[in-house]
Scaffold this motif. Structure first.
Motif, mmCIF file in Angstrom:
data_model
loop_
_atom_site.group_PDB
_atom_site.id
_atom_site.type_symbol
_atom_site.label_atom_id
_atom_site.label_comp_id
_atom_site.label_asym_id
_atom_site.label_seq_id
_atom_site.Cartn_x
_atom_site.Cartn_y
_atom_site.Cartn_z
ATOM 1 N N HIS A 120 -68.355 29.256 45.527
ATOM 2 C CA HIS A 120 -67.370 27.124 45.316
ATOM 3 C C HIS A 120 -68.013 26.599 44.331
ATOM 4 C CE1 HIS A 120 -65.901 28.761 49.278
ATOM 5 N NE2 HIS A 120 -66.928 29.501 49.298
ATOM 6 N N THR A 121 -69.697 26.462 44.163
ATOM 7 C CA THR A 121 -69.941 25.844 43.397
ATOM 8 C C THR A 121 -69.571 25.878 41.797
ATOM 9 O OG1 THR A 121 -71.969 25.573 44.830
ATOM 10 C CG2 THR A 121 -72.241 24.548 42.317
ATOM 11 N N ALA A 122 -69.462 27.150 41.892
ATOM 12 C CA ALA A 122 -69.067 27.414 39.947
ATOM 13 C C ALA A 122 -67.880 26.589 39.957
ATOM 14 C CB ALA A 122 -68.904 29.391 40.038
ATOM 15 N N ALA A 123 -66.853 26.647 40.963
ATOM 16 C CA ALA A 123 -66.012 26.061 40.224
ATOM 17 C C ALA A 123 -65.975 24.823 40.222
ATOM 18 C CB ALA A 123 -64.507 26.097 41.969
ATOM 19 N N GLU A 124 -66.735 24.161 40.842
ATOM 20 C CA GLU A 124 -66.786 22.394 40.346
ATOM 21 C C GLU A 124 -67.899 22.186 39.391
ATOM 22 O OE1 GLU A 124 -69.445 21.483 43.321
ATOM 23 O OE2 GLU A 124 -67.292 21.876 45.178
ATOM 24 N N VAL A 125 -68.727 23.189 38.720
ATOM 25 C CA VAL A 125 -69.938 22.658 37.235
ATOM 26 C C VAL A 125 -69.848 23.807 36.792
ATOM 27 C CG1 VAL A 125 -71.520 22.109 39.647
ATOM 28 C CG2 VAL A 125 -71.751 24.605 38.296
ATOM 29 N N ALA A 126 -68.913 24.713 36.788
ATOM 30 C CA ALA A 126 -68.642 25.793 35.561
ATOM 31 C C ALA A 126 -67.757 25.758 34.312
ATOM 32 C CB ALA A 126 -69.325 27.079 35.743
ATOM 33 N N ARG A 127 -67.554 25.839 33.078
ATOM 34 C CA ARG A 127 -66.356 25.778 32.327
ATOM 35 C C ARG A 127 -66.083 27.266 32.475
ATOM 36 N NH1 ARG A 127 -65.762 26.520 26.668
ATOM 37 N NH2 ARG A 127 -67.735 27.452 27.107
ATOM 38 N N THR A 128 -64.735 27.110 32.670
ATOM 39 C CA THR A 128 -63.841 28.072 32.946
ATOM 40 C C THR A 128 -63.008 28.460 31.245
ATOM 41 O OG1 THR A 128 -61.294 26.777 33.118
ATOM 42 C CG2 THR A 128 -62.157 27.708 34.975
ATOM 43 N N VAL A 129 -63.388 30.081 31.026
ATOM 44 C CA VAL A 129 -62.634 30.182 29.645
ATOM 45 C C VAL A 129 -61.023 31.563 29.688
ATOM 46 C CG1 VAL A 129 -64.876 29.958 28.967
ATOM 47 C CG2 VAL A 129 -64.770 31.870 29.838
ATOM 48 N N GLY A 130 -60.817 31.074 29.009
ATOM 49 C CA GLY A 130 -60.075 32.647 28.581
ATOM 50 C C GLY A 130 -60.135 33.818 28.198
ATOM 51 N N VAL A 131 -60.348 34.897 28.102
ATOM 52 C CA VAL A 131 -61.017 36.441 27.367
ATOM 53 C C VAL A 131 -61.112 36.322 26.164
ATOM 54 C CG1 VAL A 131 -59.926 38.630 27.218
ATOM 55 C CG2 VAL A 131 -59.287 37.671 29.051
ATOM 56 N N ASP A 132 -60.373 35.556 25.146
ATOM 57 C CA ASP A 132 -60.478 35.524 23.602
ATOM 58 C C ASP A 132 -62.114 34.695 23.578
ATOM 59 O OD1 ASP A 132 -59.712 32.769 24.858
ATOM 60 O OD2 ASP A 132 -57.933 32.658 23.289
ATOM 61 N N GLU A 133 -62.291 33.836 24.497
ATOM 62 C CA GLU A 133 -63.482 33.339 24.022
ATOM 63 C C GLU A 133 -65.178 33.741 24.509
ATOM 64 O OE1 GLU A 133 -63.645 28.777 25.143
ATOM 65 O OE2 GLU A 133 -61.795 29.568 26.336
ATOM 66 N N LEU A 134 -65.256 35.411 25.746
ATOM 67 C CA LEU A 134 -65.347 35.797 26.638
ATOM 68 C C LEU A 134 -66.629 36.826 24.627
ATOM 69 C CD1 LEU A 134 -64.120 35.020 28.538
ATOM 70 C CD2 LEU A 134 -64.685 37.822 29.490
ATOM 71 N N ARG A 135 -67.787 36.990 25.262
ATOM 72 C CA ARG A 135 -68.476 37.415 24.360
ATOM 73 C C ARG A 135 -68.593 38.857 25.129
ATOM 74 N NH1 ARG A 135 -74.103 34.882 25.204
ATOM 75 N NH2 ARG A 135 -74.511 37.016 24.314
ATOM 76 N N PRO A 136 -69.024 40.035 24.198
ATOM 77 C CA PRO A 136 -69.171 41.515 24.572
ATOM 78 C C PRO A 136 -69.990 41.980 26.322
ATOM 79 C CG PRO A 136 -69.286 41.285 22.247
ATOM 80 C CD PRO A 136 -69.266 39.712 22.800
ATOM 81 N N VAL A 137 -69.667 42.669 26.666
ATOM 82 C CA VAL A 137 -69.995 42.621 28.022
ATOM 83 C C VAL A 137 -71.120 43.780 28.582
ATOM 84 C CG1 VAL A 137 -70.036 43.474 31.147
ATOM 85 C CG2 VAL A 137 -68.238 41.611 28.953
ATOM 86 N N ASP A 138 -72.271 43.319 29.257
ATOM 87 C CA ASP A 138 -73.656 44.600 28.570
ATOM 88 C C ASP A 138 -73.615 45.094 30.152
ATOM 89 O OD1 ASP A 138 -74.500 44.052 26.304
ATOM 90 O OD2 ASP A 138 -75.530 42.330 27.232
ATOM 91 N N LEU A 139 -73.259 44.197 31.169
ATOM 92 C CA LEU A 139 -73.736 44.743 32.956
ATOM 93 C C LEU A 139 -72.359 44.168 33.705
ATOM 94 C CD1 LEU A 139 -74.913 46.448 34.301
ATOM 95 C CD2 LEU A 139 -75.973 44.436 35.082
ATOM 96 N N ILE A 140 -71.390 45.553 33.625
ATOM 97 C CA ILE A 140 -70.461 44.613 35.370
ATOM 98 C C ILE A 140 -71.247 45.028 36.292
ATOM 99 C CG2 ILE A 140 -68.408 44.929 35.788
ATOM 100 C CD1 ILE A 140 -67.094 45.703 33.268
ATOM 101 N N ILE A 141 -70.983 44.285 37.644
ATOM 102 C CA ILE A 141 -71.667 44.325 38.389
ATOM 103 C C ILE A 141 -69.913 43.741 39.462
ATOM 104 C CG2 ILE A 141 -73.010 43.473 40.576
ATOM 105 C CD1 ILE A 141 -74.756 42.085 38.357
ATOM 106 N N CYS A 142 -69.960 45.305 40.464
ATOM 107 C CA CYS A 142 -68.369 45.087 40.884
ATOM 108 C C CYS A 142 -69.140 45.008 42.485
ATOM 109 C CB CYS A 142 -67.694 45.690 41.066
ATOM 110 S SG CYS A 142 -67.938 47.651 41.059
ATOM 111 N N GLY A 143 -68.533 44.713 43.295
ATOM 112 C CA GLY A 143 -68.451 45.098 44.870
ATOM 113 C C GLY A 143 -67.591 45.905 45.013
ATOM 114 N N SER A 144 -67.981 46.371 46.591
ATOM 115 C CA SER A 144 -66.928 47.865 47.085
ATOM 116 C C SER A 144 -67.258 47.714 48.547
ATOM 117 C CB SER A 144 -67.469 48.888 46.489
ATOM 118 O OG SER A 144 -68.045 49.222 45.233
ATOM 119 N N VAL A 145 -65.857 48.194 48.814
ATOM 120 C CA VAL A 145 -66.039 48.483 50.416
ATOM 121 C C VAL A 145 -66.739 49.810 50.745
ATOM 122 C CG1 VAL A 145 -64.419 48.673 52.196
ATOM 123 C CG2 VAL A 145 -64.034 46.960 50.979
ATOM 124 N N ALA A 146 -65.857 50.481 50.154
ATOM 125 C CA ALA A 146 -66.879 52.036 49.890
ATOM 126 C C ALA A 146 -67.316 52.765 48.840
ATOM 127 C CB ALA A 146 -65.989 53.207 50.856
#
Length: 247
Positions: A120-146
């Motif tokens: 909720h706060t990120a939606a207010e304070v963070a800038r949104t970026v497109g895929v072309d602006e992203l840096r290479p990602v080192d680690l992905i944290i995902c949620g799961s049900v199982a």
């Protein structure tokens, strides 16, 4: 043996049956915060402990750029990443914006990390970026049900995590060097086979409140599988429309 990849039409009910069983178990055991776990990524008891376990891993220490889901269960990990000076990308809800990721840059935060890491706060304070602006990602944290010990996971069924990972792969922002983890309650780690389809990704590590489980060799998409995307997904996600138009 890892789960066999099977056609989409054969797996939906099997996946939903597993989700219902795990949701029921979590609710029965009082393992979630804030009401029933049904229909969502469970906000499990002990999420802080799982974030602490994650922070002991070499993949965490080596990561400077993290892509994390916006779910409450992963809030402690996002906040910790920001406090430690890591850049965090978090998806806009349902990827429904032209620039579909929030950029949480720890050097530019105007609120404490714990607040900034909230969706909720990120939606207010963070800038949104497109895929072309992203840096290479080192680690992905995902949620799961199982998730099972082969690293095959189930989300809540909307498919957005799979699309996010495929988008990053399509753009060359993740690859074999990228570690994918999920943080879960121990009750979410199951021994059953979970059916997979071509667009599903697996995780390298499962992190619970009290252990880190290394999984089988990972499977992840090399990009978007356009034939598997439903027309309603294409129409609802602007970045997919743009990429599809450039094909």
């Amino acid at each position: 043996m890892r789960s066999e990849t099977v056609p989409n039409t054969d797996v939906d009910e099997r996946k939903n049956a597993i989700r219902r069983q795990v949701w029921n178990l979590l609710d029965r055991e009082g393992a979630v915060i804030g009401g029933s776990s049904h229909g969502r990524i469970p906000n499990f008891v002990g999420a802080d402990g799982a974030a602490d376990q994650l922070a002991t891993m070499p993949a965490w220490h080596d990561a400077s750029v993290i892509k994390a889901v916006p779910d409450k269960a992963q809030l402690p990990a996002r906040a910790r990443a920001l406090r430690e000076g890591k850049t965090v990308y978090m998806a806009v809800p349902k990827l429904a914006a032209q620039h579909p990721f929030y950029l949480l840059d720890p050097t530019e935060l105007t609120v404490p990390a714990q607040e900034a890491a909230s969706s909720h706060t990120a939606a207010e304070v963070a800038r949104t970026v497109g895929v072309d602006e992203l840096r290479p990602v080192d680690l992905i944290i995902c949620g799961s049900v199982a998730v099972n010990r082969n690293g095959v996971r189930l989300g809540k069924g909307a498919g957005y995590s799979d699309i996010e990972v495929a988008l990053l792969a399509e753009a060359g922002l993740i690859g074999p060097h990228t570690t994918i983890v999920t943080t879960v309650h121990p009750l979410q780690v199951i021994d059953w086979d979970i059916p997979e389809t071509k667009h599903d990704f697996s995780v390298d590590f499962i992190v619970t409140t009290d252990e880190v489980i290394a999984c089988a060799p990972p499977r992840r998409p090399t990009g978007l599988i356009w034939d598997d995307l439903a027309p309603e997904q294409l129409s609802a996600i602007p970045v997919l429309q743009d990429m599809h138009g450039r094909r």
